[in-house]
Design an enzyme around this catalytic site. Structure first.
Site, short mmCIF file in Angstrom:
data_model
loop_
_atom_site.label_atom_id
_atom_site.label_comp_id
_atom_site.label_asym_id
_atom_site.label_seq_id
_atom_site.Cartn_x
_atom_site.Cartn_y
_atom_site.Cartn_z
N SER A 152 -40.79 3.34 -2.76
CA SER A 152 -40.00 3.25 -4.00
C SER A 152 -40.82 2.66 -5.15
O SER A 152 -41.80 1.93 -4.93
CB SER A 152 -38.76 2.39 -3.76
OG SER A 152 -38.01 2.90 -2.69
N1 SAM Z 1 -38.55 0.72 2.05
C1 SAM Z 1 -39.49 1.79 1.91
C2 SAM Z 1 -40.83 1.38 1.38
O1 SAM Z 1 -40.98 0.26 0.91
O2 SAM Z 1 -41.75 2.21 1.46
C3 SAM Z 1 -38.91 2.95 1.15
C4 SAM Z 1 -38.68 4.02 2.10
S1 SAM Z 1 -38.07 5.57 1.66
C5 SAM Z 1 -37.44 5.49 0.04
C6 SAM Z 1 -36.62 5.62 2.71
C7 SAM Z 1 -36.93 5.64 4.20
O3 SAM Z 1 -35.69 5.66 4.91
C8 SAM Z 1 -37.73 6.83 4.69
O4 SAM Z 1 -38.90 6.39 5.32
C9 SAM Z 1 -36.80 7.52 5.69
O5 SAM Z 1 -37.46 8.10 6.78
C10 SAM Z 1 -35.93 6.37 6.11
N2 SAM Z 1 -34.62 6.72 6.69
C11 SAM Z 1 -33.74 7.66 6.29
N3 SAM Z 1 -32.64 7.63 7.09
C12 SAM Z 1 -32.85 6.66 8.01
C13 SAM Z 1 -32.09 6.13 9.09
N4 SAM Z 1 -30.87 6.60 9.43
N5 SAM Z 1 -32.61 5.13 9.82
C14 SAM Z 1 -33.82 4.62 9.53
N6 SAM Z 1 -34.60 5.07 8.52
C15 SAM Z 1 -34.11 6.07 7.76
#
Ligand code: SAM
Length: 224
Positions: free
Chosen positions: A72
Site C-alpha cells: 500500500s
Molecule cells: N499489508 C500489506 C503490505 O504492507 O504490503 C498490503 C498487502 S495487499 C494491499 C493485501 C494482501 O491481502 C494481499 O497480499 C492479499 O494476498 C492478501 N489477502 C487477501 N485476502 C486475504 C485473506 N482472506 N487472508 C489473508 N490474506 C489475504
C-alpha cells in the site's frame, strides 16, 4: 510511547529518502501520531519491494509486489496505523501480510503482531524480511484471514489490508472490549475505510474514514 527495540540498520544509505517521504507525504497531510511517524522513519520500505521497484520505494504510491498483489501507499499505511490508536502493550492482528511492510510498521509501535496471508510465497518473503531486520515480535501464518486467528484472540486492534464486501463477524468476535478494527469495505474496485470500536459493553461504534482502493479480500467472509 514507542517500543525501544534494537533493530538492524538496513537502510542502505536511503534514510534521507525515507525522511523526505515522512515529511512530504505524512506530516504535510494529517498524520500526527508520534509513534506512527517514528515507526515510518525506522522501517526501510525499499526492503519490502521487488528489486525492479526499489527505486520507487519512497514515492507516494502503492507498488506491485509478488503474486500480483500490492504494497500500500505509505500514506495509507500510516493512516491505518494511526486509526488503530495503538498502545505499546497492544496485541494486533493483521489480515493481508503482503510484503510485510505494514506488519513491520505496527511491530515498532505495539507489543505483538499476528499477521495472516493467503499466498505462501508472500508469507515466506515477509518472514525473511522480519528475520533480517530482527523484528522478532511478528508471527506470520498462511491461511484465510477472514476467519481470524482464534487461538491468539482477543486482539486490542485488528487491521485488514484488503477490501471486503462486509465486516467479517469472526473478526468482530476476536476483538477485545475497547478494541479497534480498521477495514476497507465496499465493492471490488472502491471501498470506504471503516473503523469499528467495540465498547466495554460490547457495543460497536462505526466511523467512515474516507474512500480507499484496495486489492480484494478473498476468503470465506470475503470475495469468493
Ligand atoms: N499489508 C500489506 C503490505 O504492507 O504490503 C498490503 C498487502 S495487499 C494491499 C493485501 C494482501 O491481502 C494481499 O497480499 C492479499 O494476498 C492478501 N489477502 C487477501 N485476502 C486475504 C485473506 N482472506 N487472508 C489473508 N490474506 C489475504
Amino acid at each position: 510511547m514507542t517500543q525501544n527495540y534494537s533493530t538492524k540498520d538496513c537502510f542502505d544509505g536511503r534514510q534521507a529518502e525515507c525522511e523526505w517521504m515522512v515529511q512530504t507525504q505524512l506530516k504535510s497531510r494529517d498524520i500526527t501520531n508520534e509513534a506512527v511517524i517514528n515507526s515510518m522513519l525506522t522501517v526501510p520500505r525499499h526492503r519490502y519491494v521487488k528489486q525492479d521497484k526499489q527505486a520507487f520505494a519512497y514515492y507516494d504510491s502503492a507498488l506491485e509486489i509478488e503474486a500480483g498483489q500490492t504494497i500500500s501507499q505509505p500514506y495509507i499505511v500510516a493512516l491505518m496505523a494511526q486509526a488503530l490508536d495503538l498502545k505499546a502493550s497492544d496485541k494486533v492482528l493483521e489480515i493481508g501480510t503482503g510484503s510485510g511492510y505494514s506488519a513491520a510498521i505496527l511491530s515498532r509501535i505495539a507489543l505483538r503482531i499476528y499477521t495472516i496471508e493467503r499466498h505462501s510465497i508472500l508469507a515466506q518473503l515477509a518472514k525473511e524480511r522480519f528475520n533480517i531486520q530482527g523484528y522478532d515480535n511478528i508471527e506470520v501464518r498462511v491461511g484465510d484471514g477472514t476467519l481470524g486467528w482464534s487461538e491468539k484472540a482477543p486482539y486490542d486492534a485488528i487491521l485488514v489490508t484488503a477490501g471486503g464486501p462486509e465486516i467479517p463477524d469472526s473478526l468482530i468476535r476476536q476483538l477485545a472490549p475497547e478494541g479497534r478494527l480498521v477495514i476497507p469495505v465496499g465493492n471490488k474496485e472502491d471501498q470506504h475505510l471503516l473503523r469499528i470500536k467495540k465498547t466495554l459493553n460490547q457495543e460497536l461504534l462505526e466511523e467512515d474514514l474516507g474512500s480507499v482502493r484496495f486489492v480484494p479480500l478473498i476468503g470465506t467472509k470475503g470475495w469468493s
